[in-house]
Design an enzyme around this catalytic site. Structure first.
Site, PDB file in Angstrom:
ATOM      1  CG  ASP A  79      24.727  62.397   5.806  1.00  0.00           C
ATOM      2  OD1 ASP A  79      23.782  62.297   6.604  1.00  0.00           O
ATOM      3  OD2 ASP A  79      25.379  63.443   5.657  1.00  0.00           O
ATOM      4  CG  ASP A 253      31.192  63.574   8.701  1.00  0.00           C
ATOM      5  OD1 ASP A 253      30.445  63.877   9.647  1.00  0.00           O
ATOM      6  OD2 ASP A 253      31.173  64.160   7.607  1.00  0.00           O
ATOM      7  CB  CYS A 291      53.956  59.578   8.507  1.00  0.00           C
ATOM      8  SG  CYS A 291      52.425  58.976   7.778  1.00  0.00           S
ATOM      9  CB  CYS A 293      50.967  56.818   5.295  1.00  0.00           C
ATOM     10  SG  CYS A 293      51.726  58.116   4.306  1.00  0.00           S
ATOM     11  CB  CYS A 296      55.550  58.944   4.899  1.00  0.00           C
ATOM     12  SG  CYS A 296      54.633  60.491   5.046  1.00  0.00           S
ATOM     13  CG  HIS A 321      50.633  62.198   4.738  1.00  0.00           C
ATOM     14  ND1 HIS A 321      51.506  61.624   5.643  1.00  0.00           N
ATOM     15  CD2 HIS A 321      50.305  63.427   5.239  1.00  0.00           C
ATOM     16  CE1 HIS A 321      51.706  62.475   6.632  1.00  0.00           C
ATOM     17  NE2 HIS A 321      51.004  63.570   6.418  1.00  0.00           N
TER      18      HIS A 321
HETATM   19 ZN   LIG Z   1      52.501  59.795   5.653  1.00  0.00          ZN
END
Ligand SMILES: [Zn+2]
Length: 376
Positions: A79, A253, A291, A293, A296, A321
């Site tokens: 930016d 964003d 999920c 990730c 998780c 997450h």
């Molecule tokens: Zn997750």
């Protein structure tokens, strides 16, 4: 005109490119020669040039730019520092030359001109650079909005002229004009005359009414060239992302997913889950059982609940997450567009988030209806 029920024709339909750059969390460049990954990880690094002024971009240049410094092989967006005119309004003064910031530490003045902003971004070596624009809060009205719009056009020309690395670094223009349709249209007319590789829609998502917000978004996407990416700045709520993709935006964003994580708020397909709440103290499920990730896969709600009381690591776990949630959301949006079932995706997504249809935000219903997507 598109015969699809939403505005945006994914570019691969028109050009045959094996890439869908619609609905990436942040744009994956097909202009820089990098092979775009549909499943790319988040490829944005929003750099506040103001702070780079203080710390010195020379060090980064010596490390072969931010890519080398961070050992980041994928795309980066920097930016311009313009947004700090809004966030640090008490410490800044705008003139035609640029924006002067007063350091909160020693009172020293720093001038950020369009040329300086581009020079810093050239040193950083980002794939997408943003022009320095004259940013006013979306709740400001009156002559200041018009002045800022015209100045943003003049500063765009100075930024284009200052870019020393046109082959590799893509400079995006930023459409301004506040909530005034005439001014925004005038800005669109003027900026789209310039041959820049992409356009951002700026000056929104700053506390304005949602009806004004989506009207300005759709006005902008109506007038932006179809073959170039459209980046809606500062937008990150799940509903806003999905609706604004339908309105024709490709990139976004926002600090929201990471900021809200620091307050213990995990984003889930049914809304949010506040891990600090007592009800999770003995809940051994992950935040979201579906999920994939690392948080998780490894940690339970009960563990995160306990950890939050004693260790900032809990914030990091939830941040990971939340970013995974947004990437998965945008990936699902992309896949649904590629497979021609985006309207169905929107209906399923909204139903999960608002199980009773009368809870749908009216602005989202109206915005989707404007591109012929009706909710159940
Ligand atoms: Zn997750």
């Amino acid at each position: 005109m598109s015969d699809l029920p939403w505005k945006h024709i994914p570019p691969w339909n028109e050009t045959g490119m094996q890439v869908c750059y619609n609905a990436n969390l942040i744009f994956i460049s097909c202009f820089t020669g990098h092979k775009p990954f549909v499943d790319d990880f988040m490829s944005v690094f929003l750099c506040k040039c103001l702070f780079c002024c203080l710390k010195g971009p020379d060090l980064i240049e010596k490390a072969n730019g931010l890519h080398g410094f961070m050992n980041w092989k994928r795309n980066l967006l920097t930016d311009s520092g313009g947004f700090q005119m809004v966030s640090l309004v008490e410490l800044s003064e705008v003139t035609e030359e640029g924006v002067k910031f007063r350091s909160p530490y020693d009172g020293k003045e720093i001038l950020l001109s369009p040329e300086k902003s581009i020079s810093i971004q050239n040193s950083l070596g980002s794939d997408i650079m943003m022009q320095l624009d004259d940013v006013v809060s979306s709740t400001v009205t009156g002559p200041r909005v018009e002045e800022a719009m015209h100045r943003s056009v003049r500063w765009l020309d100075r930024c284009i002229a200052a870019n020393k690395n046109r082959d590799k670094q893509n400079l995006f223009a930023i459409i301004q004009g506040g909530l005034n349709a005439e001014l925004r249209k005038a800005c669109l007319d003027e900026m789209t005359k310039r041959d820049v590789p992409g356009f951002a829609i700026g000056g929104l998502s700053g506390g304005e009414e949602k009806d004004d917000f989506w009207q300005m978004v759709t006005l902008s996407t109506d007038h932006l060239p179809r073959e170039k990416p459209r980046y809606l700045m500062g937008v990150g709520y799940a509903v806003d992302l999905v609706v604004c993709v339908a309105l024709g935006c490709d990139m976004f964003d926002c600090v929201f997913p990471t900021r809200t994580a620091r307050f213990g708020s995990a984003l889930v397909p049914w809304g949010t889950l506040q891990v600090k709440h007592k009800q999770y103290a003995k809940d051994f499920q992950p935040i979201d059982p579906d999920c994939q990730c690392p948080t998780c896969k490894k940690h339970s709600r009960a563990y995160l609940h306990a950890l939050f009381k004693s260790d900032t690591a809990a914030m990091h776990h939830i941040t990971i997450h939340n970013i995974a949630y947004q990437l998965t959301l945008m990936r699902s949006v992309r896949e649904s567009i590629v497979e021609g079932r985006f309207p169905e995706f929107i209906r399923t997504f909204m139903k999960r988030l608002f199980p009773s249809g009368d809870q749908y935000p009216s602005w989202a219903v109206d915005a989707l209806a404007s591109v012929n997507v009706t909710l159940d």
